[in-house]
Design an enzyme around this catalytic site. Structure first.
Site, PDB file in Angstrom:
ATOM      1  N   TYR A 138       0.853  -1.204   0.000  1.00 28.81           N
ATOM      2  CA  TYR A 138       0.000   0.000   0.000  1.00 28.81           C
ATOM      3  C   TYR A 138       0.882   1.246   0.000  1.00 28.81           C
ATOM      4  O   TYR A 138       0.690   2.177  -0.793  1.00 28.81           O
ATOM      5  CB  TYR A 138      -0.901  -0.057   1.234  1.00 28.81           C
ATOM      6  CG  TYR A 138      -1.511   1.253   1.679  1.00 28.81           C
ATOM      7  CD1 TYR A 138      -2.702   1.723   1.121  1.00 28.81           C
ATOM      8  CD2 TYR A 138      -0.920   2.014   2.693  1.00 28.81           C
ATOM      9  CE1 TYR A 138      -3.263   2.919   1.551  1.00 28.81           C
ATOM     10  CE2 TYR A 138      -1.481   3.204   3.120  1.00 28.81           C
ATOM     11  CZ  TYR A 138      -2.646   3.649   2.550  1.00 28.81           C
ATOM     12  OH  TYR A 138      -3.204   4.840   2.971  1.00 28.81           O
ATOM     13  N   LYS A 142       1.452   4.457  -2.458  1.00 30.90           N
ATOM     14  CA  LYS A 142       1.276   5.850  -2.004  1.00 30.90           C
ATOM     15  C   LYS A 142       2.498   6.679  -2.433  1.00 30.90           C
ATOM     16  O   LYS A 142       2.366   7.842  -2.791  1.00 30.90           O
ATOM     17  CB  LYS A 142       1.083   5.932  -0.477  1.00 30.90           C
ATOM     18  CG  LYS A 142      -0.185   5.323   0.071  1.00 30.90           C
ATOM     19  CD  LYS A 142      -1.471   5.945  -0.442  1.00 30.90           C
ATOM     20  CE  LYS A 142      -1.818   7.266   0.179  1.00 30.90           C
ATOM     21  NZ  LYS A 142      -3.131   7.779  -0.318  1.00 30.90           N
TER      22      LYS A 142
HETATM   23  P1  NAD Z   1     -11.921   5.559   3.165  1.00 29.22           P
HETATM   24  O1  NAD Z   1     -11.767   4.113   2.798  1.00 29.22           O
HETATM   25  O2  NAD Z   1     -12.851   5.882   4.283  1.00 29.22           O
HETATM   26  O3  NAD Z   1     -12.355   6.405   1.893  1.00 29.22           O
HETATM   27  C1  NAD Z   1     -11.828   6.188   0.620  1.00 29.22           C
HETATM   28  C2  NAD Z   1     -12.931   6.436  -0.415  1.00 29.22           C
HETATM   29  O4  NAD Z   1     -12.377   6.206  -1.720  1.00 29.22           O
HETATM   30  C3  NAD Z   1     -14.142   5.503  -0.260  1.00 29.22           C
HETATM   31  O5  NAD Z   1     -15.346   6.254  -0.182  1.00 29.22           O
HETATM   32  C4  NAD Z   1     -14.098   4.650  -1.530  1.00 29.22           C
HETATM   33  O6  NAD Z   1     -15.373   4.273  -2.013  1.00 29.22           O
HETATM   34  C5  NAD Z   1     -13.386   5.592  -2.507  1.00 29.22           C
HETATM   35  N1  NAD Z   1     -12.761   4.864  -3.607  1.00 29.22           N
HETATM   36  C6  NAD Z   1     -11.942   3.780  -3.510  1.00 29.22           C
HETATM   37  N2  NAD Z   1     -11.592   3.377  -4.742  1.00 29.22           N
HETATM   38  C7  NAD Z   1     -12.180   4.229  -5.631  1.00 29.22           C
HETATM   39  C8  NAD Z   1     -12.202   4.312  -7.051  1.00 29.22           C
HETATM   40  N3  NAD Z   1     -11.550   3.430  -7.831  1.00 29.22           N
HETATM   41  N4  NAD Z   1     -12.902   5.311  -7.647  1.00 29.22           N
HETATM   42  C9  NAD Z   1     -13.591   6.193  -6.874  1.00 29.22           C
HETATM   43  N5  NAD Z   1     -13.622   6.159  -5.527  1.00 29.22           N
HETATM   44  C10 NAD Z   1     -12.930   5.184  -4.914  1.00 29.22           C
HETATM   45  O7  NAD Z   1     -10.445   6.084   3.466  1.00 29.22           O
HETATM   46  P2  NAD Z   1     -10.005   7.376   4.315  1.00 29.22           P
HETATM   47  O8  NAD Z   1      -9.591   6.937   5.665  1.00 29.22           O
HETATM   48  O9  NAD Z   1     -11.025   8.450   4.165  1.00 29.22           O
HETATM   49  O10 NAD Z   1      -8.658   7.757   3.550  1.00 29.22           O
HETATM   50  C11 NAD Z   1      -8.628   8.839   2.629  1.00 29.22           C
HETATM   51  C12 NAD Z   1      -7.212   9.016   2.111  1.00 29.22           C
HETATM   52  O11 NAD Z   1      -6.348   9.281   3.226  1.00 29.22           O
HETATM   53  C13 NAD Z   1      -6.621   7.799   1.398  1.00 29.22           C
HETATM   54  O12 NAD Z   1      -5.852   8.252   0.303  1.00 29.22           O
HETATM   55  C14 NAD Z   1      -5.697   7.190   2.437  1.00 29.22           C
HETATM   56  O13 NAD Z   1      -4.605   6.515   1.825  1.00 29.22           O
HETATM   57  C15 NAD Z   1      -5.225   8.425   3.180  1.00 29.22           C
HETATM   58  N6  NAD Z   1      -4.796   8.181   4.564  1.00 29.22           N
HETATM   59  C16 NAD Z   1      -5.693   7.725   5.489  1.00 29.22           C
HETATM   60  C17 NAD Z   1      -5.275   7.517   6.810  1.00 29.22           C
HETATM   61  C18 NAD Z   1      -6.245   7.054   7.885  1.00 29.22           C
HETATM   62  O14 NAD Z   1      -5.811   6.853   9.028  1.00 29.22           O
HETATM   63  N7  NAD Z   1      -7.529   6.887   7.582  1.00 29.22           N
HETATM   64  C19 NAD Z   1      -3.948   7.771   7.163  1.00 29.22           C
HETATM   65  C20 NAD Z   1      -3.059   8.232   6.199  1.00 29.22           C
HETATM   66  C21 NAD Z   1      -3.503   8.444   4.884  1.00 29.22           C
END
Ligand code: NAD
Length: 246
Positions: A138, A142
């Site tokens: 993953y 990123k």
């Molecule tokens: P999440 O899983 O809650 O939300 C991700 C969204 O992306 C979902 O609604 C999903 O349906 C959508 N999605 C996935 N594949 C898709 C596609 N092919 N086309 C359109 N939509 C698509 O995740 P989150 O926690 O809100 O994370 C958001 C971002 O933050 C991500 O890039 C993640 O890598 C990054 N991030 C999250 C965390 C954390 O702790 N949650 C930490 C560091 C980075």
């Protein structure tokens, strides 16, 4: 120039939905683009589709000043092909679609793990290099996506007069209302009796950031993206004041 209209790609996710809420509070017009629609709001225009498909994404970006890209497959999916297709190839498609739709600003949600080599980092800065051995696949994707977004920053108008200003925001663990990832995982582990062990001396630090701070950081980054701004093409860690013991 005031930013007025934006699209949140991944706006049905944990972070994306909070971002939409704060953008609305600040008077932005908001489109949401996501592969599924999990909520509704009459003030928001929802587009359903896959960010890997030009024909799905371009309509959601037309007439928009700034795109926020915070979509990703869940960290826990463990599906390498999906990570590569969505995080890397999909992000390249997001950049292409921004150019096609003449969106001038793109803010990516990256991750602090892109600089994590498996050794402690305290007071790490953005000068740290990308991890040479990312902790998992993953994270590898990123890194690939962040590099693409930063490389795409184009302050000089192309032959059609278009520019694309980009920036990446790097949170580590995000917490707050509606968190479907971290807190439920901790609770599940505790239920299974897996929280009774300490690795090391019990003083390990980990960085968690409240979702409102992460969202605020995204909006400030978007508002700072201007030709000649030092923000252009950069990546920024985003955190609360202090890391916490974990
Ligand atoms: P999440 O899983 O809650 O939300 C991700 C969204 O992306 C979902 O609604 C999903 O349906 C959508 N999605 C996935 N594949 C898709 C596609 N092919 N086309 C359109 N939509 C698509 O995740 P989150 O926690 O809100 O994370 C958001 C971002 O933050 C991500 O890039 C993640 O890598 C990054 N991030 C999250 C965390 C954390 O702790 N949650 C930490 C560091 C980075």
């Amino acid at each position: 120039m005031a930013l007025q209209k934006c699209t949140v790609i991944g706006g049905c996710g944990f972070l994306g939905r909070h971002l939409v809420t704060m953008l609305l509070e600040r008077g932005y017009q908001v489109n949401v683009f996501d592969i599924r629609q999990s909520w509704d709001n009459p003030k928001v225009r929802f587009f359903t589709g896959n960010l890997c498909k030009i024909e799905d994404l371009v309509p959601a970006l037309e007439g928009v000043d700034v795109a926020f890209h915070c979509a990703s497959p869940p960290y826990t999916s463990g599906d390498k092909k999906l990570f590569y297709n969505v995080n890397y190839l999909g992000t390249k498609n997001v950049i292409e679609c921004c150019k096609k739709a003449r969106v001038q600003r793109l803010v990516l949600t990256s991750s602090a793990s892109v600089v994590y080599e498996g050794r402690d980092i305290l007071n790490g800065t953005e000068e740290l290099p990308y991890a040479s051995k990312p902790i998992d696949y993953y994270t590898e994707t990123k890194i690939l996506q962040e590099k693409e977004v930063r490389k795409a920053c184009q302050e000089k108008p192309d032959s059609d007069g278009n520019i694309l200003l980009t920036v990446a925001i790097r949170p580590h663990g995000i917490f707050g209302p509606g968190d479907p990832h971290m807190l439920p995982t901790l609770v599940e582990m505790a239920k299974q009796g897996k929280s009774k062990f300490i690795i090391g001396n019990g003083k390990n630090l980990v960085d968690f950031t409240h979702v409102s701070n992460v969202v605020h950081g995204h909006i400030l980054a978007a508002e700072a993206l201007k030709v000649g701004s030092r923000v252009c093409g950069k990546a920024y860690h985003i955190t609360n004041d202090e890391p916490i013991y974990f």
